[in-house]
Design a protein around this motif. Structure first.
Motif, PDB file in Angstrom:
ATOM      1  N   GLN A 115       8.288  15.812 -47.623  1.00 31.66           N
ATOM      2  CA  GLN A 115       7.452  16.613 -46.731  1.00 31.66           C
ATOM      3  C   GLN A 115       8.187  17.000 -45.448  1.00 31.66           C
ATOM      4  N   ARG A 116       8.104  18.289 -45.106  1.00 24.68           N
ATOM      5  CA  ARG A 116       8.637  18.873 -43.867  1.00 24.68           C
ATOM      6  C   ARG A 116      10.156  18.729 -43.730  1.00 24.68           C
ATOM      7  N   SER A 117      10.850  18.444 -44.818  1.00 24.17           N
ATOM      8  CA  SER A 117      12.301  18.252 -44.714  1.00 24.17           C
ATOM      9  C   SER A 117      13.052  19.570 -44.575  1.00 24.17           C
ATOM     10  N   VAL A 118      12.554  20.639 -45.201  1.00 22.17           N
ATOM     11  CA  VAL A 118      13.272  21.915 -45.142  1.00 22.17           C
ATOM     12  C   VAL A 118      13.347  22.413 -43.703  1.00 22.17           C
ATOM     13  N   ASP A 119      12.235  22.389 -42.988  1.00 22.59           N
ATOM     14  CA  ASP A 119      12.253  22.836 -41.592  1.00 22.59           C
ATOM     15  C   ASP A 119      13.154  21.949 -40.745  1.00 22.59           C
ATOM     16  N   ARG A 120      13.145  20.650 -41.018  1.00 19.79           N
ATOM     17  CA  ARG A 120      13.993  19.748 -40.236  1.00 19.79           C
ATOM     18  C   ARG A 120      15.474  20.068 -40.443  1.00 19.79           C
ATOM     19  N   ILE A 121      15.880  20.295 -41.685  1.00 19.22           N
ATOM     20  CA  ILE A 121      17.280  20.621 -41.951  1.00 19.22           C
ATOM     21  C   ILE A 121      17.630  21.978 -41.337  1.00 19.22           C
ATOM     22  N   ASN A 127      16.317  23.325 -38.698  1.00 19.71           N
ATOM     23  CA  ASN A 127      16.419  23.158 -37.245  1.00 19.71           C
ATOM     24  C   ASN A 127      17.725  22.480 -36.851  1.00 19.71           C
ATOM     25  N   GLN A 128      18.212  21.591 -37.706  1.00 17.83           N
ATOM     26  CA  GLN A 128      19.465  20.895 -37.400  1.00 17.83           C
ATOM     27  C   GLN A 128      20.671  21.812 -37.502  1.00 17.83           C
ATOM     28  N   VAL A 129      20.682  22.684 -38.505  1.00 20.95           N
ATOM     29  CA  VAL A 129      21.884  23.487 -38.719  1.00 20.95           C
ATOM     30  C   VAL A 129      21.809  24.844 -38.018  1.00 20.95           C
ATOM     31  N   GLY A 130      20.600  25.335 -37.721  1.00 22.16           N
ATOM     32  CA  GLY A 130      20.487  26.613 -37.040  1.00 22.16           C
ATOM     33  C   GLY A 130      21.034  27.758 -37.875  1.00 22.16           C
ATOM     34  N   ASP A 131      21.271  28.871 -37.226  1.00 23.57           N
ATOM     35  CA  ASP A 131      21.726  30.077 -37.924  1.00 23.57           C
ATOM     36  C   ASP A 131      23.241  30.214 -37.971  1.00 23.57           C
ATOM     37  N   LEU A 132      23.937  29.476 -37.114  1.00 24.39           N
ATOM     38  CA  LEU A 132      25.374  29.693 -36.980  1.00 24.39           C
ATOM     39  C   LEU A 132      26.212  28.473 -37.336  1.00 24.39           C
ATOM     40  N   ALA A 133      25.586  27.434 -37.896  1.00 22.90           N
ATOM     41  CA  ALA A 133      26.333  26.219 -38.218  1.00 22.90           C
ATOM     42  C   ALA A 133      27.404  26.496 -39.264  1.00 22.90           C
ATOM     43  N   SER A 134      28.519  25.811 -39.142  1.00 25.39           N
ATOM     44  CA  SER A 134      29.581  25.925 -40.134  1.00 25.39           C
ATOM     45  C   SER A 134      29.164  25.218 -41.418  1.00 25.39           C
ATOM     46  N   ALA A 135      29.934  25.461 -42.476  1.00 25.46           N
ATOM     47  CA  ALA A 135      29.656  24.775 -43.739  1.00 25.46           C
ATOM     48  C   ALA A 135      29.783  23.265 -43.569  1.00 25.46           C
ATOM     49  N   THR A 136      30.772  22.820 -42.796  1.00 21.05           N
ATOM     50  CA  THR A 136      30.966  21.389 -42.580  1.00 21.05           C
ATOM     51  C   THR A 136      29.764  20.768 -41.880  1.00 21.05           C
TER      52      THR A 136
END
Length: 280
Positions: A119-125, A127-136
């Protein structure tokens, strides 16, 4: 597209072949995926993805968030969005079991929204990576999520399935199931029951999928292919059975499949499973 993947750190590597990030513009949007010895997790960070079962009685699905998939015993199709940003997991066939609180046979030949399981894991992930996070950075966030979801105490029978499944993996499915059961000191029925609980299918079915995967990986589309030799090496001793299973798994005869591989060679940098193919 760019594929960046790696094996996660222990103890996740006992259950996962790799975690990966897929980004960019797909060369082919509609893909045909034969059965492979994996269960899957996809977190979609881009546009909606469409999926179709090869069974026409099953309605198609559209996922804007993420989805789990258990082991598939038949092919399915998916359509990439125009631009892809996706992070995923290739679980070993038994590997999804300690991460989800549901029997694996409920995920066999099915896709289930991630938030229905976590539950609610997709939004949490997201929010953590944002739109500009690298693959790493994206892979690091997914690995942390997986580590937090891993059950501390393995459920009953998982050690048995992991041990015997590992032998099927290393032998490419050629070890007889009766030998696996005897060496583990259990009955064939008990082993099959534990596999259905933790993998979703019987060990015989897992062996068939590993055998097919070995054959597919062995195909070199740049050279003449001796299908009889490849089939024999992979453990097929009945040519008619091999052809039937090949068409059932891919939707093509071996000759048609080879022609498709030659028309649409794999993209550089992708893992060499040679499984998913453009749906021609």
């Amino acid at each position: 597209m760019e594929y960046v993947g790696r094996v996660p750190a222990p103890p996740l590597d006992r259950f996962i072949d790799d975690i990966y990030c897929l980004t960019g513009v797909p060369r082919h949007r509609l893909m045909n995926v034969p059965p492979m010895p994996s269960a899957h997790l996809f977190i979609n960070l881009g546009g909606p993805t469409r999926l179709w079962d090869s069974d026409p009685a099953v309605p198609p699905a559209v996922f804007a968030g993420g989805w789990f998939m258990g082991v598939w015993t038949r092919r399915f199709l998916f359509e990439y969005p125009e631009r892809v940003r996706l992070v995923g997991v290739h679980f070993k066939p038994w590997g999804i079991s300690p991460f989800v609180d549901m029997p694996a046979d409920e995920l066999r030949n099915r896709w289930v929204p991630v938030d229905a399981v976590w539950q609610r894991s997709v939004d949490r992930i997201r929010n953590q990576v944002g739109d500009l996070a690298s693959a790493t950075e994206t892979l690091r966030a997914l690995e942390e999520e997986l580590r937090s979801r891993l059950a501390e105490v393995p459920s009953r029978g998982l050690d048995l399935v992991q041990h015997t499944g590992g032998r099927l993996e290393s032998s490419h499915g050629v070890v007889p199931v009766s030998v696996l059961a005897d060496s583990a000191g259990v009955s064939g029925n008990h082993l099959a029951t534990q596999f259905r609980s933790h993998v979703g299918v019987t060990p015989k079915r897992v062996a068939r999928i590993y055998r097919f995967a070995r054959l597919i990986v062995s195909v070199n589309a740049l050279r003449p292919v001796d299908w009889s030799e490849l089939a024999h090496t992979a453990g097929y001793f009945d040519q008619a059975h091999f052809i039937r299973e090949f068409k059932d798994f891919t939707g093509h005869t071996p000759t048609e499949y080879l022609a498709l591989r030659r028309r649409f060679p794999a993209e550089p940098g992708f893992p060499p499973d040679s499984g998913p193919m453009p749906a021609d």
